[in-house]
Write an enzyme that holds these catalytic residues in place. Structure first.
Site, PDB file in Angstrom:
ATOM      1  N   ASP A 183       0.859  -1.176  -0.081  1.00  0.00           N
ATOM      2  CA  ASP A 183      -0.089  -0.060  -0.071  1.00  0.00           C
ATOM      3  C   ASP A 183       0.755   1.171   0.112  1.00  0.00           C
ATOM      4  O   ASP A 183       1.957   1.054  -0.510  1.00  0.00           O
ATOM      5  CB  ASP A 183      -0.996   0.011   1.257  1.00  0.00           C
ATOM      6  CG  ASP A 183      -2.223   0.603   1.060  1.00  0.00           C
ATOM      7  OD1 ASP A 183      -2.123   1.942   0.873  1.00  0.00           O
ATOM      8  OD2 ASP A 183      -3.174  -0.141   1.012  1.00  0.00           O
ATOM      9  N   HIS A 216      -3.544   6.448   3.269  1.00  0.00           N
ATOM     10  CA  HIS A 216      -4.161   5.117   3.091  1.00  0.00           C
ATOM     11  C   HIS A 216      -3.745   3.754   3.722  1.00  0.00           C
ATOM     12  O   HIS A 216      -4.385   3.009   4.486  1.00  0.00           O
ATOM     13  CB  HIS A 216      -4.319   4.829   1.557  1.00  0.00           C
ATOM     14  CG  HIS A 216      -5.318   3.738   1.061  1.00  0.00           C
ATOM     15  ND1 HIS A 216      -4.680   2.402   0.978  1.00  0.00           N
ATOM     16  CD2 HIS A 216      -6.522   3.894   0.856  1.00  0.00           C
ATOM     17  CE1 HIS A 216      -5.994   1.634   0.669  1.00  0.00           C
ATOM     18  NE2 HIS A 216      -6.872   2.491   0.237  1.00  0.00           N
ATOM     19  N   SER A 373     -11.210  -1.247   0.279  1.00  0.00           N
ATOM     20  CA  SER A 373      -9.954  -1.252   0.737  1.00  0.00           C
ATOM     21  C   SER A 373     -10.025  -1.586   2.090  1.00  0.00           C
ATOM     22  O   SER A 373      -9.493  -2.468   2.713  1.00  0.00           O
ATOM     23  CB  SER A 373      -9.147   0.000   0.872  1.00  0.00           C
ATOM     24  OG  SER A 373      -8.599   0.415  -0.453  1.00  0.00           O
TER      25      SER A 373
END
Length: 433
Positions: A183, A216, A373
């Site tokens: 990620d 994120h 996600s």
């Protein structure tokens, strides 16, 4: 003529020095050289990846004293493969942006930039017919699958309370299970994540060091491994799991969760996850089908790694991979009824909470985040809990268990007697793995 004592002593010391230099391992990790143009999204359409088999990768040097292979560096390439790359660069008048040996599949990968003076279609066609080259592909771009939710009144981890996580944690917390999160980076100094990320690697350091780019990945890590019983913040699904953070994506907007990655950075990260013997690979992202990444994911699955990836919000040519690759478990939000598993394309899909998930953000912050996600991270955490109880669970058994994760009685499956009795865990889905 007899050598003097001083000369003989000098020769002995010289020989000992040579032996020590041969015996000692080289630098543990060599820096990977990457041209910053590789991260330029405006140039992505003119970047190509070329791969060819390199039998020199991981080869034991002939005549070595102890015949024990010592890796010369994570990114070191053979002289032969570099010569081939240089000759391709010269023959086709294209620029090398980076190159590295993909050890797990025995290939050398070179990233080239095609100038605007040349037709990229013609260059690809010519390279495809070059007998030095095995595969040619364009650079794919992938995006993460989350959006920030700012409603200040929802201060509950509904995804945890609804599944009776406290009862599950009395049996398992993910201990001794390794999860690789590919990620953006993770804020390892966050109060709920400090000490929770066991290892980390950055494959986009040449792109940017801005902290906002780690939003994120920090949110994904919070769902999986946020500390339990530390008197603050939230609780992760698998708080005692061994998490590896592999940064392959970078943020595209200050303060936002949007981030992108590409074929090259993801290949670096997946290859590393295989080398580090991860049990679970969390890919909270989606993009077009990518031949190089597909080969690496197949190799990971052959090594017994469980691949969990986000299902896209829509079904088109620019998304769906890797969730739709055979053997990968795709995850959609519970609220998303548009994407369904299909026996025709052999996809495996489970559902998990992905709306209004309270999780960690950089610099000690918390907020509500939505998207597949977060659902993917949820499933990765659950898989770690199951694997701690029985590490020999097959992919079929795990998929069957995870498919029932939203049932009210799911927590009962975590009793030692239940998890040990997996002989009857079979379904039609098994045939699609």
């Amino acid at each position: 003529m007899m050598l003097s004592i001083q000369v003989r002593i000098g020769l002995i010391f010289f020989l000992l020095l040579i032996v020590m230099l041969v015996a000692l391992p080289a630098k543990a990790e060599q820096e990977l050289s990457i041209d910053s143009q590789l991260f330029d999204t405006e140039q992505a359409g003119r970047i190509i990846l070329v791969t060819y088999a390199d039998k020199h990768i991981n080869r034991i040097p002939i005549g070595a004293v102890n015949q024990t292979y010592r890796r010369r560096g994570d990114y070191s390439s053979s002289t032969w493969s570099k010569r081939v790359a240089a000759s391709i660069e010269e023959d086709y008048k294209i620029k090398i942006l980076s190159q590295w040996p993909i050890r797990e599949i025995g290939e050398h990968c070179v990233v080239f930039l095609v100038s605007e003076d040349h037709s990229i279609v013609e260059v690809i066609n010519a390279l495809t017919n070059d007998n030095r080259i095995d595969n040619v592909q364009t650079m794919s771009t992938f995006k993460v699958m989350a959006d920030k939710y700012n409603d200040p009144y929802y201060r509950l981890q509904t995804n945890i309370h609804s599944m009776n996580l406290a009862e599950i944690h009395s049996q398992t917390t993910g201990k001794n299970v390794t999860i690789a999160i590919i990620d953006t980076g993770v804020d390892t100094k966050h109060p709920d994540l400090e000490g929770q990320i066991q290892q980390s690697k950055d494959f986009v350091a040449q792109k940017s060091s801005d902290s906002f780019g780690d939003n994120h990945g920090t949110a994904i890590a919070g769902v999986i491994v946020a500390k339990a019983n530390n008197g603050q913040g939230i609780v992760g699904i698998a708080p005692d799991s061994h998490v590896i953070a592999l940064k392959a994506c970078w943020g595209i907007k200050t303060g936002g969760l949007e981030a992108i990655c590409n074929s090259f950075t993801l290949a670096l990260a997946i290859n590393t996850a295989i080398e580090m013997k991860a049990d679970i690979l969390n890919l909270s992202l989606t993009g077009p089908h990518d031949p190089l990444l597909a080969r690496l994911i197949e190799k990971a699955m052959q090594r017994g790694i469980l691949i969990i990836a986000s299902q896209p919000d829509s079904d088109d040519e620019k998304s769906g991979f890797p969730a739709q690759q055979l053997g990968v478990i795709g995850v959609r939000c519970l609220s998303n009824k548009a994407i369904q598993s299909s026996s025709e394309n052999h996809t495996l899909t489970v559902s998990a909470p992905g709306e209004e998930i309270l999780t960690t953000l950089p610099k000690g912050a918390y907020d509500f985040v939505s998207g597949s996600s977060l659902a993917t991270a949820h499933v990765s955490g659950l898989a770690a809990l199951l694997l701690q109880l029985k590490h020999s669970l097959t992919k079929q058994e795990l998929f069957k268990l995870l498919a029932n994760a939203n049932e009210p009685t799911f927590y009962k499956l975590f009793s030692k007697d239940q998890i040990s009795n997996t002989d009857n865990i079979r379904s039609e889905a098994d045939k699609r793995i």
